[in-house]
Design an enzyme around this catalytic site. Structure first.
Site, PDB file in Angstrom:
ATOM      1  N   GLU A  45       4.850  32.984  19.582  1.00  0.00           N
ATOM      2  CA  GLU A  45       4.679  34.211  20.367  1.00  0.00           C
ATOM      3  C   GLU A  45       3.205  34.409  20.616  1.00  0.00           C
ATOM      4  O   GLU A  45       2.424  34.503  19.676  1.00  0.00           O
ATOM      5  CB  GLU A  45       5.139  35.418  19.544  1.00  0.00           C
ATOM      6  CG  GLU A  45       6.578  35.779  19.674  1.00  0.00           C
ATOM      7  CD  GLU A  45       6.881  37.029  18.841  1.00  0.00           C
ATOM      8  OE1 GLU A  45       6.092  37.986  18.852  1.00  0.00           O
ATOM      9  OE2 GLU A  45       7.908  37.005  18.162  1.00  0.00           O
ATOM     10  N   ASP A  56       2.437  48.422  17.713  1.00  0.00           N
ATOM     11  CA  ASP A  56       1.686  47.610  16.758  1.00  0.00           C
ATOM     12  C   ASP A  56       0.919  48.439  15.746  1.00  0.00           C
ATOM     13  O   ASP A  56       0.375  49.495  16.070  1.00  0.00           O
ATOM     14  CB  ASP A  56       0.711  46.703  17.517  1.00  0.00           C
ATOM     15  CG  ASP A  56       1.450  45.563  18.208  1.00  0.00           C
ATOM     16  OD1 ASP A  56       2.098  44.787  17.496  1.00  0.00           O
ATOM     17  OD2 ASP A  56       1.403  45.483  19.455  1.00  0.00           O
ATOM     18  N   TYR A 172      15.368  39.470  18.081  1.00  0.00           N
ATOM     19  CA  TYR A 172      14.270  39.786  17.165  1.00  0.00           C
ATOM     20  C   TYR A 172      14.746  40.935  16.288  1.00  0.00           C
ATOM     21  O   TYR A 172      14.924  42.054  16.752  1.00  0.00           O
ATOM     22  CB  TYR A 172      13.060  40.195  18.003  1.00  0.00           C
ATOM     23  CG  TYR A 172      11.750  40.377  17.271  1.00  0.00           C
ATOM     24  CD1 TYR A 172      11.672  40.990  16.021  1.00  0.00           C
ATOM     25  CD2 TYR A 172      10.565  39.940  17.861  1.00  0.00           C
ATOM     26  CE1 TYR A 172      10.457  41.147  15.392  1.00  0.00           C
ATOM     27  CE2 TYR A 172       9.338  40.110  17.229  1.00  0.00           C
ATOM     28  CZ  TYR A 172       9.297  40.719  15.992  1.00  0.00           C
ATOM     29  OH  TYR A 172       8.092  40.888  15.375  1.00  0.00           O
TER      30      TYR A 172
END
Ligand SMILES: Cc1ncc(COP(=O)(O)O)c(C=O)c1O
Lengths: 270, 414
Positions: A45, A56, A172
């Site tokens: 990734e 994040d 994911y």
């Protein structure tokens, strides 16, 4: 089967590392990618840095800031990807606005086309839930890219089905609530999430907090087909700067070995 | 059915709006949407009655619509001030904060988080949380903490925990990023009280509904005082909650002009090289994009990176704006204009000196627009979104840098 899905099929337990492209300089990324591949990465990734990374944690936020300060842009990112000569499928992780603004006219088509031309195998867009993904999914299908979705601990029932209908490449599995970042342990939510995803017809890779070989082993032993690890690699780059390659490779190998060690106790997939 | 009504179900305003958030938040947003429909739209369990009673008893509503005599003779048209500065807390922000904290309580949430720029929304949320016995944590940029200090103390006094945010320019955009990250971590027991008509659906619609009391009251008061509709309604616009709150009741009244006044800062331009826009005029010069959960007009560069904005007023200093307002501007229903830092400071002093009201620096932008406005008509309502006590330190500093007509000496008495 897509290149990403095939990469999972080719191994017993896949390692999917994340790094931010352009951190600490645009020129450093190619060597980092090669090091991760040499260490056993099955899919990589690459983060295309966006100024407002709301999914994040601090580690990756700082990496994004370093990459932006060093001049990383969507055009340079795609150039960089075109120039990479690794056999590992590459997934671009970025936020929706960069995809939407790419090219002369607003809209997702130009980015997806350029991404496919550059040789990317898929996209992950953490601020794009299935509800808003019709156009991007259609463009990805048209250009042969996988669109990977994240399944959170809060994703259940009908929502989960909608995500699974649309996801391709791999799903994911977000191991815990919160943002990206290395943690000391594997979340208990992991088992539960993997169980909910038993019916998925794509591989399941668990991320958010994975930083050690032991975590990778536990996660694979719990049934996952792979692990995603980002902050642990980004920390190495933060410390070593442009000299990070050797340590990236060593750490990738440790995580990959951990993942593979989890295969024997892994339950058969229903 | 107007776009506004359609948005109650779809969350889209033309091209704008939507729900661009991490998956982890989607279930909470659906739950919120459901609670919004039941409690706010359908008054389940008497929620709206409870809310209105608290706005009255705790908040001090209705706020007056006051004829401003000096300004009226200065401009040659009648200026009516909608006095949201008199609402408890000193700004319109309580309308929304009280609504959302009460809703969170009805939903069984235990904890409240909020972002704040000027600290007015943080203060209002802290007050509402104390009033309703909820835990409260507020995220505020470090630069804003320094320029809006009185509000920092007020939040603490009301028992809120304050989290300084040091990333980027340390203003509202970064505080919002951080609040969203915190929400993604604690979403199961926590409600995120967004402070303006921004963010993913249902926030823009819900916040507008909570704020719409401003325009509803003003409309009734205008009927009583001037015997009909005003000719125009003027409000400042950061995210646009006082703006939509003031406008909503008038959107379908075609004879009423609606003017959103943005912060022109020190210039209406975008500096791609430096990655900043020395203004906060996203309606005037922004381009369509996605930020903080919604598609809207944004200050961004060619690549789609969001720019650092600027305004002398912390509450307007933001690179985005509410999606409904963006749509109303595209439809020419709302006129977007801007006023620079200097003009806003002059208006701050003018209202203080001539009307005896110290306005917030945000509000000062709306007031400044009256100076060179044309065609506002005979009767003009200006939304005084807040009072300026929080701004005194900034105003002293900024006034000293300038030569402002009629401003008092800001030096300390020797
Ligand atoms: C007094 C006042 N007016 C206006 C604003 C701007 O917000 P909005 O545009 O959402 O009304 C703020 C924000 O802090 C404020 O404190």
């Amino acid at each position: 089967m897509s290149a990403i899905h095939a990469a999972f099929e080719d191994t017993d337990a896949a390692l999917v590392p994340y790094i931010t492209a352009g951190d600490p300089t645009p020129d450093a990324t190619a060597a980092q990618v090669r090091a991760l591949a040499a260490g056993g990465a099955d899919v990589i990734e690459l983060g295309l840095p966006f100024s407002e990374p709301i999914a994040d944690g601090p580690t990756i936020q700082n990496a994004i800031q370093r990459a932006l300060d060093a001049g990383m842009t969507p055009d340079r990112f795609l150039d960089l990807v075109s120039g990479l000569d690794v056999d590992v499928p590459l997934v671009c992780m970025t936020y929706f606005n960069l995809i939407y603004q790419y090219g002369d006219d607003r809209g997702i088509e130009p980015f997806v086309e350029a991404a496919a031309d550059a040789g990317l195998a898929g996209l992950i867009v953490p601020d794009l839930p299935v509800e808003e993904s019709d156009a991007l999914k259609a463009a990805c299908d048209a250009h042969g890219l996988d669109l990977v979705f994240i399944v959170a601990p809060t994703t259940r029932g009908e929502r989960l089905e909608r995500v699974l209908e649309r996801v391709s490449g791999f799903v994911y599995v977000q191991a815990r609530l919160g943002t990206t970042g290395a943690r000391a342990d594997v979340s208990d939510q992991t088992h539960d999430s993997l169980a909910r995803l038993a019916e998925a017809d794509v591989p399941r890779a668990v991320g958010f907090g994975v930083s050690k070989g032991e975590h990778a082993r536990e996660i694979v032993a719990a049934g996952a087909e792979g692990v995603v690890a980002g902050s642990v690699f980004v920390d190495i780059i933060a410390e070593k700067g442009t000299d990070a390659a050797d340590e990236l490779e060593t750490t990738a190998r440790e995580l990959k070995e951990g993942a593979v060690a989890g295969v024997a106790p892994r339950p058969e997939r229903t | 059915m107007s776009d506004a009504d359609a948005s109650e179900t779809s969350g889209k305003f033309g091209e704008y709006g939507g729900q661009y958030v991490p998956e982890a938040l989607m279930p909470a947003i659906s739950e919120l949407d459901d609670a919004y429909r039941r409690y706010v739209l359908d008054n389940e369990d008497g929620f709206m009655d409870d809310f209105r009673a608290r706005l009255r008893d705790f908040g001090g509503r209705p706020t007056p619509l006051q004829h401003a005599e000096t300004l009226s003779s200065r401009y040659g048209f009648d200026v009516y001030l909608k006095r949201e500065d008199l609402l408890h807390g000193g700004a319109h922000k309580l309308n929304n904060a009280l609504g959302q904290v009460l809703l969170a309580k009805y939903m069984g949430k235990e904890r409240i988080i909020a972002e704040t720029g000027a600290g007015q929304h943080g203060t209002a949320t802290a007050m509402a949380a104390a009033h309703l016995d909820m835990d409260c944590e507020v995220f505020m940029g470090e630069r804003d903490i320094n320029r809006q200090r009185p509000n920092v103390f007020r939040m603490r006094l009301n028992g809120a925990e304050l989290n300084p945010v040091s990333t980027g320019s340390g203003t509202l955009k970064e505080a919002t990023n951080e609040a969203m990250r915190e929400w993604a971590t604690t979403v199961e027991d926590t409600h995120y009280v967004i402070g303006s008509v921004v963010g993913p659906h249902p926030f823009p619609t819900m916040v507008r509904d909570f704020q719409s009391v401003i325009g509803t009251e003003a409309k009734r008061q205008a009927e009583e005082q001037i015997g009909g509709l005003p000719d125009s309604v003027v409000a400042c616009a950061g995210g646009g909650s006082n703006t939509m709150g003031a406008f909503d009741a008038f959107v379908d009244d075609d004879t009423v002009s609606l003017v959103a006044v943005e912060a022109g800062g020190s210039g209406l331009k975008i500096d791609e090289e430096e990655g900043l826009a020395p203004n906060s005029a996203s309606l005037s010069i922004g381009e369509e994009g996605v930020l903080h959960g919604a598609r809207t007009k944004l200050l961004q560069n060619q690549d789609g990176q969001i720019l650092e904005s600027h305004s002398v007023s912390a509450g307007l200093d933001y690179a985005g704006v509410g999606p409904e307002l963006a749509d109303l501007v595209d439809d020419d229903r709302v006129q977007a204009v801007s006023v620079d830092d200097d003009a806003a400071l002059e208006a701050f002093h003018r209202l203080s000196r001539t009307e005896g009201i110290i306005p917030a620096l945000e509000t000062s932008h709306a007031l400044a627009y009256l100076e060179d406005a044309e065609d506002l008509g005979e009767n003009v309502v200006v939304n005084v979104s807040g009072r300026g006590d929080k701004d005194l330190e900034s105003v002293v500093e900024e006034t000293e840098k300038r030569d402002i007509d009629g401003a008092p000496s800001m030096g300390v008495f020797e």
